[in-house]
Design a protein around this motif. Structure first.
Motif, PDB file in Angstrom:
ATOM      1  N   THR A  20       0.856  -1.177   0.000  1.00 35.99           N
ATOM      2  CA  THR A  20       0.000   0.000   0.000  1.00 35.99           C
ATOM      3  C   THR A  20       0.895   1.230   0.000  1.00 35.99           C
ATOM      4  N   PHE A  21       0.553   2.185  -0.826  1.00 38.29           N
ATOM      5  CA  PHE A  21       1.373   3.392  -0.979  1.00 38.29           C
ATOM      6  C   PHE A  21       2.829   3.031  -1.266  1.00 38.29           C
ATOM      7  N   ARG A  22       3.002   2.000  -2.085  1.00 39.17           N
ATOM      8  CA  ARG A  22       4.318   1.501  -2.508  1.00 39.17           C
ATOM      9  C   ARG A  22       5.160   0.940  -1.368  1.00 39.17           C
ATOM     10  N   ALA A  23       4.542   0.653  -0.247  1.00 40.69           N
ATOM     11  CA  ALA A  23       5.268   0.103   0.899  1.00 40.69           C
ATOM     12  C   ALA A  23       4.734  -1.287   1.225  1.00 40.69           C
ATOM     13  N   PRO A  24       5.618  -2.273   1.379  1.00 37.00           N
ATOM     14  CA  PRO A  24       5.162  -3.604   1.797  1.00 37.00           C
ATOM     15  C   PRO A  24       4.736  -3.564   3.268  1.00 37.00           C
ATOM     16  N   VAL A  25       3.620  -4.208   3.562  1.00 37.58           N
ATOM     17  CA  VAL A  25       3.059  -4.200   4.908  1.00 37.58           C
ATOM     18  C   VAL A  25       2.654  -5.624   5.286  1.00 37.58           C
ATOM     19  N   ILE A  26       2.886  -5.988   6.520  1.00 38.95           N
ATOM     20  CA  ILE A  26       2.384  -7.247   7.072  1.00 38.95           C
ATOM     21  C   ILE A  26       1.260  -6.870   8.026  1.00 38.95           C
ATOM     22  N   THR A  27       0.096  -7.455   7.820  1.00 40.92           N
ATOM     23  CA  THR A  27      -1.128  -7.040   8.490  1.00 40.92           C
ATOM     24  C   THR A  27      -1.812  -8.213   9.181  1.00 40.92           C
ATOM     25  N   LYS A  28      -2.440  -7.931  10.312  1.00 43.14           N
ATOM     26  CA  LYS A  28      -3.248  -8.928  11.015  1.00 43.14           C
ATOM     27  C   LYS A  28      -4.588  -8.305  11.390  1.00 43.14           C
ATOM     28  N   VAL A  29      -5.684  -9.010  11.085  1.00 41.89           N
ATOM     29  CA  VAL A  29      -7.020  -8.543  11.445  1.00 41.89           C
ATOM     30  C   VAL A  29      -7.182  -8.713  12.952  1.00 41.89           C
ATOM     31  N   THR A  30      -7.447  -7.613  13.657  1.00 42.87           N
ATOM     32  CA  THR A  30      -7.540  -7.619  15.115  1.00 42.87           C
ATOM     33  C   THR A  30      -8.968  -7.440  15.621  1.00 42.87           C
ATOM     34  N   GLU A  31      -9.861  -6.965  14.755  1.00 38.23           N
ATOM     35  CA  GLU A  31     -11.271  -6.827  15.114  1.00 38.23           C
ATOM     36  C   GLU A  31     -12.090  -7.230  13.902  1.00 38.23           C
ATOM     37  N   PHE A  32     -13.119  -8.043  14.128  1.00 40.08           N
ATOM     38  CA  PHE A  32     -13.957  -8.475  13.021  1.00 40.08           C
ATOM     39  C   PHE A  32     -15.366  -8.752  13.529  1.00 40.08           C
ATOM     40  N   GLU A  33     -16.247  -7.851  13.239  1.00 38.48           N
ATOM     41  CA  GLU A  33     -17.671  -8.014  13.507  1.00 38.48           C
ATOM     42  C   GLU A  33     -18.356  -7.842  12.159  1.00 38.48           C
ATOM     43  N   PRO A  34     -18.774  -8.946  11.516  1.00 39.30           N
ATOM     44  CA  PRO A  34     -19.333  -8.836  10.166  1.00 39.30           C
ATOM     45  C   PRO A  34     -20.411  -7.769  10.059  1.00 39.30           C
ATOM     46  N   TYR A  35     -20.286  -6.957   9.017  1.00 38.28           N
ATOM     47  CA  TYR A  35     -21.227  -5.882   8.694  1.00 38.28           C
ATOM     48  C   TYR A  35     -21.247  -4.762   9.736  1.00 38.28           C
ATOM     49  N   GLU A  36     -20.287  -4.777  10.679  1.00 38.66           N
ATOM     50  CA  GLU A  36     -20.224  -3.729  11.695  1.00 38.66           C
ATOM     51  C   GLU A  36     -18.845  -3.088  11.797  1.00 38.66           C
ATOM     52  N   ARG A  37     -17.800  -3.899  11.923  1.00 38.64           N
ATOM     53  CA  ARG A  37     -16.470  -3.355  12.183  1.00 38.64           C
ATOM     54  C   ARG A  37     -15.383  -4.309  11.689  1.00 38.64           C
ATOM     55  N   LEU A  38     -14.362  -3.722  11.088  1.00 43.50           N
ATOM     56  CA  LEU A  38     -13.183  -4.450  10.646  1.00 43.50           C
ATOM     57  C   LEU A  38     -11.981  -3.585  10.988  1.00 43.50           C
ATOM     58  N   ALA A  39     -11.005  -4.166  11.657  1.00 41.83           N
ATOM     59  CA  ALA A  39      -9.792  -3.409  11.982  1.00 41.83           C
ATOM     60  C   ALA A  39      -8.587  -4.317  11.857  1.00 41.83           C
ATOM     61  N   TRP A  40      -7.468  -3.705  11.498  1.00 41.19           N
ATOM     62  CA  TRP A  40      -6.237  -4.454  11.395  1.00 41.19           C
ATOM     63  C   TRP A  40      -5.074  -3.621  11.897  1.00 41.19           C
ATOM     64  N   THR A  41      -4.020  -4.303  12.301  1.00 40.13           N
ATOM     65  CA  THR A  41      -2.755  -3.655  12.622  1.00 40.13           C
ATOM     66  C   THR A  41      -1.765  -4.100  11.565  1.00 40.13           C
ATOM     67  N   GLY A  42      -0.824  -3.248  11.270  1.00 39.64           N
ATOM     68  CA  GLY A  42       0.161  -3.582  10.266  1.00 39.64           C
ATOM     69  C   GLY A  42       1.486  -2.909  10.564  1.00 39.64           C
ATOM     70  N   SER A  43       2.539  -3.461   9.976  1.00 42.81           N
ATOM     71  CA  SER A  43       3.855  -2.863  10.152  1.00 42.81           C
ATOM     72  C   SER A  43       4.669  -3.054   8.889  1.00 42.81           C
ATOM     73  N   GLY A  44       5.569  -2.114   8.674  1.00 45.37           N
ATOM     74  CA  GLY A  44       6.469  -2.186   7.536  1.00 45.37           C
ATOM     75  C   GLY A  44       7.342  -0.957   7.462  1.00 45.37           C
ATOM     76  N   ARG A  45       8.569  -1.156   7.050  1.00 41.97           N
ATOM     77  CA  ARG A  45       9.531  -0.068   6.847  1.00 41.97           C
ATOM     78  C   ARG A  45       9.622   0.896   8.029  1.00 41.97           C
ATOM     79  N   GLY A  46       9.688   0.356   9.236  1.00 48.33           N
ATOM     80  CA  GLY A  46       9.909   1.187  10.416  1.00 48.33           C
ATOM     81  C   GLY A  46       8.689   1.871  10.989  1.00 48.33           C
ATOM     82  N   SER A  47       7.513   1.569  10.469  1.00 49.85           N
ATOM     83  CA  SER A  47       6.275   2.153  10.983  1.00 49.85           C
ATOM     84  C   SER A  47       5.298   1.041  11.331  1.00 49.85           C
ATOM     85  N   ARG A  48       4.369   1.364  12.180  1.00 52.61           N
ATOM     86  CA  ARG A  48       3.269   0.446  12.476  1.00 52.61           C
ATOM     87  C   ARG A  48       1.996   1.273  12.527  1.00 52.61           C
ATOM     88  N   GLY A  49       0.889   0.633  12.232  1.00 53.47           N
ATOM     89  CA  GLY A  49      -0.367   1.369  12.197  1.00 53.47           C
ATOM     90  C   GLY A  49      -1.547   0.496  12.554  1.00 53.47           C
TER      91      GLY A  49
END
Length: 109
Positions: A20-49
């Motif tokens: 994403t945005f030309r940066a490789p990211v490793i992501t894990k889904v941390t919240e999943f409520e179908p049709y309500e909420r989806l969240a993930w954490t990710g990290s790559g190139r010295g940043s995490r989000g």
């Protein structure tokens, strides 16, 4: 690219890598409520989000609210320059999802 957890439909614990945005990211889904909420954490190139999508039903469709936070030196330095592009690209995500939903077709393989 799938790493672990539910796949090909994502769910809690799905773990995958992507670019994403030309940066490789490793992501894990941390919240999943179908049709309500989806969240993930990710990290790559010295940043995490963390990125969350909140889906709220409303007359004629669904309101989508997204939240994102990033930490790390690259994010701190580049954030002010990338913020406008991120807003545009996130809006493109939402617009593309709306087009797919309106078409009744699934995403292209």
């Amino acid at each position: 690219r799938h790493i672990a957890g539910p796949w090909p439909e994502i769910g809690l614990g799905s773990h995958f890598s992507w670019v994403t945005f030309r940066a490789p990211v490793i992501t894990k889904v941390t919240e999943f409520e179908p049709y309500e909420r989806l969240a993930w954490t990710g990290s790559g190139r010295g940043s995490r989000g963390h990125h969350a999508w909140i889906l709220l039903p409303e007359a004629g469709g669904t309101f989508i609210h997204t939240e994102e936070t990033q930490r790390g030196l690259p994010s701190r330095i580049l954030g002010p320059f990338l913020r406008p592009a991120m807003r545009r690209e996130h809006q493109k995500w939402v617009d593309n999802l709306a087009q797919i939903a309106a078409s009744g077709k699934g995403p292209a393989a």
